[in-house]
Write an enzyme that holds these catalytic residues in place. Structure first.
Site, short mmCIF file in Angstrom:
data_model
loop_
_atom_site.label_atom_id
_atom_site.label_comp_id
_atom_site.label_asym_id
_atom_site.label_seq_id
_atom_site.Cartn_x
_atom_site.Cartn_y
_atom_site.Cartn_z
N THR A 107 -6.67 -10.75 5.07
CA THR A 107 -6.30 -9.98 4.07
C THR A 107 -6.50 -10.23 2.60
OG1 THR A 107 -4.28 -9.21 5.57
CG2 THR A 107 -4.31 -8.58 3.38
N ARG A 124 -9.10 3.13 7.30
CA ARG A 124 -10.18 3.29 8.35
C ARG A 124 -9.98 4.81 8.64
NH1 ARG A 124 -11.40 -0.60 11.93
NH2 ARG A 124 -9.55 -1.87 11.53
N ASP A 147 -2.21 -5.08 -0.23
CA ASP A 147 -2.01 -3.72 0.72
C ASP A 147 -0.92 -3.05 0.07
OD1 ASP A 147 0.46 -5.13 1.63
OD2 ASP A 147 -0.67 -6.18 3.21
N HIS A 187 9.65 -10.94 5.17
CA HIS A 187 8.26 -9.98 5.02
C HIS A 187 8.89 -8.51 4.90
CE1 HIS A 187 4.72 -8.29 6.48
NE2 HIS A 187 5.45 -7.42 7.23
N ASP A 225 1.36 -11.98 -2.42
CA ASP A 225 1.89 -11.45 -1.16
C ASP A 225 2.82 -12.40 -0.53
OD1 ASP A 225 1.80 -9.90 1.38
OD2 ASP A 225 -0.69 -10.18 1.63
N LYS A 264 -6.35 -0.20 2.18
CA LYS A 264 -7.21 -0.49 3.26
C LYS A 264 -7.29 0.89 3.91
CE LYS A 264 -5.00 -4.23 4.94
NZ LYS A 264 -4.77 -5.50 5.65
N SER A 299 -4.27 -15.57 8.72
CA SER A 299 -5.64 -16.01 9.05
C SER A 299 -6.43 -15.83 7.66
CB SER A 299 -6.18 -14.69 9.92
OG SER A 299 -6.18 -13.32 9.08
#
Ligand code: R5P
EC number: 2.7.6.1
Length: 310
Positions: A224, A192, A167, A127, A216, A190, A221
């Site tokens: 993304t 916020r 991302d 990762h 990626d 992304k 889930s």
């Protein structure tokens, strides 16, 4: 050399051994009634170069314990060198302290693997590259990009392709793929702006009329991935396909992907695909057996592993 496998991904271990033209080593991994793990290596490994293949995928803790206990068994059986082969290194996302009084579990897991007796580690698309430094033993981090690039060239017309990182953290990986395909690069950012406000997906790069390929390391889930795909299509992309190394695909992820507008999600077999994954109409699995097999071969013969990526 002797290659053993835990229970996380027997199919991949068998394919790797097919590539190496050796049988999977004879070992049993079973449970006591209270779920304690018991391992028995049923052939002599004294003085051998031992490789233990185990992805620390779901159920992550059980598979990690299997790896640790198998490593301990090999060490106590006088293996000359033990390489922990983790096609998928679970816990890698916990590679920093996200807040006060939180752990760095990736470091703890690295310590456990080393303490159990591993002399080397071989893994795939960590990762974060810096996790290599969490080990004080030689650690090879293989890249799936060459396999992914070959598959893209075999299945898609690359003349109109734009490679996209979903991302900002994945830009280096996306750039490596774009370079191999001689394609342009875009990024989904992304953001916020204020707490409580919903995330805005800004696409950096002109994807209008492009066949986008998202790349990626992990799809878990599927949030993304599916959000990035939506944003690209809203920005005029003609199609969106995704290439992701580790198909964690927890909970309702497979349903999310199958009901998304993704043309296809291509994952590798670093994590053994579930029946739901195998039956999904827009998910395809490609094999890492020859890449990992060749890396094992080269480790055993003390030849260059990095030249696999030249
Ligand atoms: C994050 O930094 C990773 O590279 C993946 O983008 C992330 O783990 C994917 O998780 P999910 O599928 O749950 O959005």
């Amino acid at each position: 050399m002797k290659v053993f496998a835990g229970n996380s991904n027997r199919i991949l271990a068998e394919s790797i051994c097919n590539y190496l033209n050796i049988p999977v080593g004879n070992a049993t991994v079973r449970r006591f009634a209270d779920q304690e793990i018991f391992v028995e290596i049923k052939e002599n490994v004294r003085g051998e170069d031992v490789f233990i293949i185990q992805s620390t995928s779901y159920p992550a803790n059980d598979h990690l314990m299997e790896l640790l206990i198998m490593t301990d068994a090999a060490r106590r059986a006088s293996a000359q060198r033990i390489t922990a082969v983790l096609p998928y290194f679970g816990y890698a996302r916990q590679d920093r302290k996200p807040g006060p009084r939180t752990p760095i579990s990736a470091k703890l897991v690295s310590n456990l693997i080393t303490e159990a007796g591993a002399n080397r580690v071989l893994t795939l698309d960590l990762h974060a590259g810096q996790i290599q430094g969490f080990f004080d033993i030689p650690t090879d981090n293989l890249f799936a990009v060459p396999i992914l690039a070959r598959d893209i060239k075999d299945h898609y017309d690359v003349s109109n392709v734009m490679v996209v990182s979903p991302d900002t953290g994945g830009v280096v990986r996306a750039r490596a793929l774009a370079k191999r395909l001689d394609a342009l690069l875009a990024i989904v950012d992304k953001r916020r702006d204020r707490p409580g406000e919903s995330e805005v997906m800004n696409v950096i790069g002109d994807v209008d009329g492009k066949d986008c390929i998202l790349i990626d390391d992990i799809v878990d889930s599927g949030g993304t991935l599916c959000n990035a795909a939506e944003a690209l299509l809203k920005n005029g992309a003609t199609s969106v396909t995704a290439y992701i190394t580790h198909g964690v695909l927890s909970g309702g992820a497979v349903a999310r992907v199958t009901s998304s507008k993704l043309t296809e999600l291509v994952i590798t077999d670093s994590i053994q695909p579930t029946t739901a994954v195998q039956n999904a109409h827009n998910i395809r699995v490609i094999s890492t057996a020859s890449l990992i097999g060749e890396a094992i071969n080269r480790t055993a013969s003390e030849s260059s592993v990095s030249s696999l990526f030249d």
